[in-house]
Design an enzyme around this catalytic site. Structure first.
Site, PDB file in Angstrom:
ATOM      1  N   GLU A   1       0.797  -1.181  -0.027  1.00 52.97           N
ATOM      2  CA  GLU A   1       0.066  -0.155   0.133  1.00 52.97           C
ATOM      3  C   GLU A   1       0.951   1.144  -0.102  1.00 52.97           C
ATOM      4  OE1 GLU A   1      -3.400   0.157  -0.059  1.00 52.97           O
ATOM      5  OE2 GLU A   1      -3.877  -2.040   0.005  1.00 52.97           O
TER       6      GLU A   1
ATOM      7  N   CYS B   1      -2.274   9.503   2.404  1.00 53.14           N
ATOM      8  CA  CYS B   1      -1.708   8.950   1.087  1.00 53.14           C
ATOM      9  C   CYS B   1      -2.584   9.278  -0.071  1.00 53.14           C
ATOM     10  CB  CYS B   1      -1.577   7.505   1.382  1.00 53.14           C
ATOM     11  SG  CYS B   1      -3.128   6.662   1.588  1.00 53.14           S
TER      12      CYS B   1
HETATM   13  P1  NAD Z   1       7.389   4.930   7.723  1.00 52.82           P
HETATM   14  O1  NAD Z   1       8.629   5.801   7.724  1.00 52.82           O
HETATM   15  O2  NAD Z   1       6.520   4.643   8.887  1.00 52.82           O
HETATM   16  O3  NAD Z   1       7.828   3.523   7.114  1.00 52.82           O
HETATM   17  C1  NAD Z   1       6.689   2.461   7.082  1.00 52.82           C
HETATM   18  C2  NAD Z   1       7.172   1.305   7.556  1.00 52.82           C
HETATM   19  O4  NAD Z   1       8.473   0.676   7.061  1.00 52.82           O
HETATM   20  C3  NAD Z   1       7.628   1.449   9.096  1.00 52.82           C
HETATM   21  O5  NAD Z   1       6.999   0.281  10.010  1.00 52.82           O
HETATM   22  C4  NAD Z   1       9.101   1.349   9.187  1.00 52.82           C
HETATM   23  O6  NAD Z   1       9.642   0.678  10.435  1.00 52.82           O
HETATM   24  C5  NAD Z   1       9.357   0.261   7.829  1.00 52.82           C
HETATM   25  N1  NAD Z   1      10.787   0.830   7.434  1.00 52.82           N
HETATM   26  C6  NAD Z   1      11.274   2.028   7.197  1.00 52.82           C
HETATM   27  N2  NAD Z   1      12.310   2.170   6.488  1.00 52.82           N
HETATM   28  C7  NAD Z   1      12.646   0.654   6.273  1.00 52.82           C
HETATM   29  C8  NAD Z   1      13.848  -0.005   5.752  1.00 52.82           C
HETATM   30  N3  NAD Z   1      14.737   0.436   5.184  1.00 52.82           N
HETATM   31  N4  NAD Z   1      13.491  -1.324   5.871  1.00 52.82           N
HETATM   32  C9  NAD Z   1      12.688  -2.210   6.294  1.00 52.82           C
HETATM   33  N5  NAD Z   1      11.626  -1.554   6.785  1.00 52.82           N
HETATM   34  C10 NAD Z   1      11.484  -0.104   6.796  1.00 52.82           C
HETATM   35  O7  NAD Z   1       6.404   5.530   6.752  1.00 52.82           O
HETATM   36  P2  NAD Z   1       6.536   6.407   5.486  1.00 52.82           P
HETATM   37  O8  NAD Z   1       7.165   5.375   4.240  1.00 52.82           O
HETATM   38  O9  NAD Z   1       7.269   7.684   5.601  1.00 52.82           O
HETATM   39  O10 NAD Z   1       4.976   6.523   5.135  1.00 52.82           O
HETATM   40  C11 NAD Z   1       4.452   7.300   4.122  1.00 52.82           C
HETATM   41  C12 NAD Z   1       4.369   6.512   2.848  1.00 52.82           C
HETATM   42  O11 NAD Z   1       3.378   5.758   3.072  1.00 52.82           O
HETATM   43  C13 NAD Z   1       3.746   7.781   1.770  1.00 52.82           C
HETATM   44  O12 NAD Z   1       4.434   7.577   0.435  1.00 52.82           O
HETATM   45  C14 NAD Z   1       2.283   7.485   1.862  1.00 52.82           C
HETATM   46  O13 NAD Z   1       1.636   7.782   0.462  1.00 52.82           O
HETATM   47  C15 NAD Z   1       2.353   6.028   2.166  1.00 52.82           C
HETATM   48  N6  NAD Z   1       0.875   5.589   2.735  1.00 52.82           N
HETATM   49  C16 NAD Z   1       0.205   4.761   1.799  1.00 52.82           C
HETATM   50  C17 NAD Z   1      -1.008   4.259   2.452  1.00 52.82           C
HETATM   51  C18 NAD Z   1      -1.890   3.386   1.781  1.00 52.82           C
HETATM   52  O14 NAD Z   1      -2.875   3.115   2.261  1.00 52.82           O
HETATM   53  N7  NAD Z   1      -1.751   3.281   0.277  1.00 52.82           N
HETATM   54  C19 NAD Z   1      -1.461   4.910   3.887  1.00 52.82           C
HETATM   55  C20 NAD Z   1      -0.460   5.616   4.237  1.00 52.82           C
HETATM   56  C21 NAD Z   1       0.587   5.951   4.029  1.00 52.82           C
END
Ligand code: NAD
Length: 490
Positions: free
Chosen positions: A210, A244
């Site tokens: 997602e 998102c």
């Molecule tokens: P985040 O930084 O919380 O990361 C998400 C998860 O990935 C966390 O649990 C984190 O521990 C893990 N993570 C981060 N780096 C990692 C790595 N190198 N290796 C393994 N795991 C790792 O969240 P984010 O990425 O900043 O979230 C924002 C993004 O998420 C935006 O692009 C947003 O559009 C998207 N998003 C999508 C939805 C959807 O339903 N499609 C919903 C919410 C957010």
């Protein structure tokens, strides 16, 4: 053995006891989750206030009510979703039982993001429990207070072995990713999405990603701009733009740009007062890193509304940028903050071309009173979801699959889609040890005659839509079987 490895092993062992498969057990766990959401409202709201300065009303309205609704729906529909699903029969299977049996996949890893941490972590968990799986829950470390509430309170309500919460950051998530899972459900950015898929590939684990991206919002000249801009301002600035499916940028004709700016400005004031910094309904950017990223995205673009900010507080006011060039910095990545660029286009053709030249977005918004134009956008573009004349609301429709396509992700959830996504759809054909004569056409020695009969039975796709027709066809098959028996036993 690491903490992560132990949690996964325990979850797998618990799954093998078979208790997560019983419908009664799934229902009891969903009811516990429902009770958790109701009894821990205060802790949930307080944590989100600390993480995102979100108001208590905002937390209920934008997040927890939706999760509760998902749990309620699963409780109401579980028996129906989990039941065998009869499918069309062919001439070959007319007297057999043919159905799809949804079955649990096993142990699911749920990795959540920070912007709506309950919706994206507990939301998929509803589907995982309903489908009879065990699930390891890894909330985002970025929304640290919320993650702590999940770690502390969820085990008081749920089966700790089947649904353990594992907190931590990149290191812990990567340790989890080394383990074998039966499905990984990840919400977050696309760069990490690739890391997830790579890790999943080692065990051939299916993944749901997602992700996000730049969701365009096209405003047609032929539309009520007052209403359109109110809905866009709401969709963009809720949760401080950290949504998102927030409209990332506006595409519109140059002739309406000034009106659009004025209307959005009017609504910002109406929703968040003259001074959004003091308004309880306006949140904050999650952290300094994202604050700095957003400030640098504004470079080189003209600010039409606000642009005010305060680094110490991670505050950026609702901002509109005008006459933004497609090659501007703000157009190169998902904004994920309260900056709304306007890119002008001279026609709907230009808008469609603009959208299609970029990654497939998670959401596509069209504001228009022209049904033909909306139909054209639907036919000539692609996106995870599409909405006409409003923003965000498709997320709340449980009967619609929620998920991306291409760069915005893969897989889907919400309601039955979440159940199906985390189930294996097992194809079941139950025959009886009778009517052996019909099978003779497939046994050697192969002959032209037998092949002729095989062609008759295999190639034809007969529609058994109505019972009447079915009965008639059944008669035909019996007739055919009699002929075959006679023919082949001679
Ligand atoms: P985040 O930084 O919380 O990361 C998400 C998860 O990935 C966390 O649990 C984190 O521990 C893990 N993570 C981060 N780096 C990692 C790595 N190198 N290796 C393994 N795991 C790792 O969240 P984010 O990425 O900043 O979230 C924002 C993004 O998420 C935006 O692009 C947003 O559009 C998207 N998003 C999508 C939805 C959807 O339903 N499609 C919903 C919410 C957010």
């Amino acid at each position: 053995m690491s903490r992560e490895q132990k949690a996964v092993e325990r979850a797998r062992k618990a799954f093998f006891t078979g208790r997560s498969k019983s419908l009664e057990y799934r229902i009891s766990q969903l009811k516990n989750l429902q009770r958790f959401m109701q009894e821990r409202q205060k802790e949930i709201a307080e944590a989100l206030k600390k993480d995102l300065k979100r108001s208590e009303f905002g937390t209920s309205l934008y997040e927890t009510l939706g999760v509760e609704s998902e749990i309620n729906l699963a409780l109401k529909k579980l028996k129906e979703w989990a039941a065998p699903r009869p499918v069309n029969k062919s001439l070959m299977t007319i007297s057999d039982q043919v159905y799809i049996q949804p079955e649990p996949l096993g142990v699911v890893l749920i990795i959540g993001a920070w912007n709506y941490p309950w919706a994206v972590t507990v939301g998929p968990l509803v589907g995982a429990i309903a489908a009879g799986n065990a699930a390891v829950i890894k909330p985002s470390e970025v929304s640290a207070h919320t993650s702590k509430v999940m770690e502390e309170f969820l085990p008081l309500y749920l089966d700790k072995e089947l649904y353990p919460v594992v907190t931590g950051g990149v290191k812990e998530t990567q340790e989890l990713l080394k383990q074998r899972f039966d499905h990984i459900f990840y919400t977050g950015n696309g760069m990490v999405g690739k890391i997830i898929m790579e890790a999943a590939a080692k065990h051939l684990t299916p993944t749901t990603l997602e992700l996000g991206g730049k969701s365009p919002c096209y405003i047609d000249k032929d539309c009520d701009l007052t209403i359109a801009c109110r809905r866009i301002a709401w969709g963009k600035y809720s949760n401080c733009g950290q949504t998102c499916i927030a409209p990332d940028y506006i595409l519109c004709d140059p002739s309406i740009q000034d009106r659009v700016i004025e209307e959005i400005k009017k609504n910002i004031k109406e929703f968040y007062t003259e001074n959004p910094q003091k308004c309880p309904d306006y949140g904050r950017i999650i952290n300094q890193r994202h604050f700095k990223r957003l400030m640098s995205l504004m470079e080189g673009s003209s600010i039409a509304v606000s642009g005010e900010h305060n680094e110490a507080e991670c505050y950026i006011a609702p901002t509109v940028l005008r006459d933004v060039k497609p090659d501007a910095k703000v157009m190169q990545e998902e904004i994920f903050g309260p900056l709304l660029p306007i890119v002008t286009v001279n026609s709907v053709d230009e808008a469609i071309k603009f959208i299609n030249q970029r990654d497939k977005p998670l959401a596509l918004y069209i504001f228009s009173s022209d049904k033909k134009l909306i139909d054209r956008m639907i036919a000539e573009t692609s996106s995870g979801g599409l909405m006409a004349n409003d923003c965000l609301m498709h997320f709340s429709v449980s009967s619609l699959p929620f998920g991306g396509v291409g760069d915005s992700g893969m897989g889907r959830y919400h309601g039955k889609h979440g159940f199906d996504n985390l189930s294996h759809m097992r194809g079941v054909l139950l025959k009886q040890l009778k009517m052996e004569a019909v099978n003779k056409m497939r046994y050697p020695p192969h002959t032209a005659d037998k092949l002729g009969w095989a062609r008759f039975f295999i190639v034809r796709h007969v529609d058994f839509g109505s019972l009447g027709r079915m009965a008639m066809l059944a008669l035909m098959v019996v007739f055919a079987a009699v002929i075959i028996q006679k023919y082949f036993t001679d």
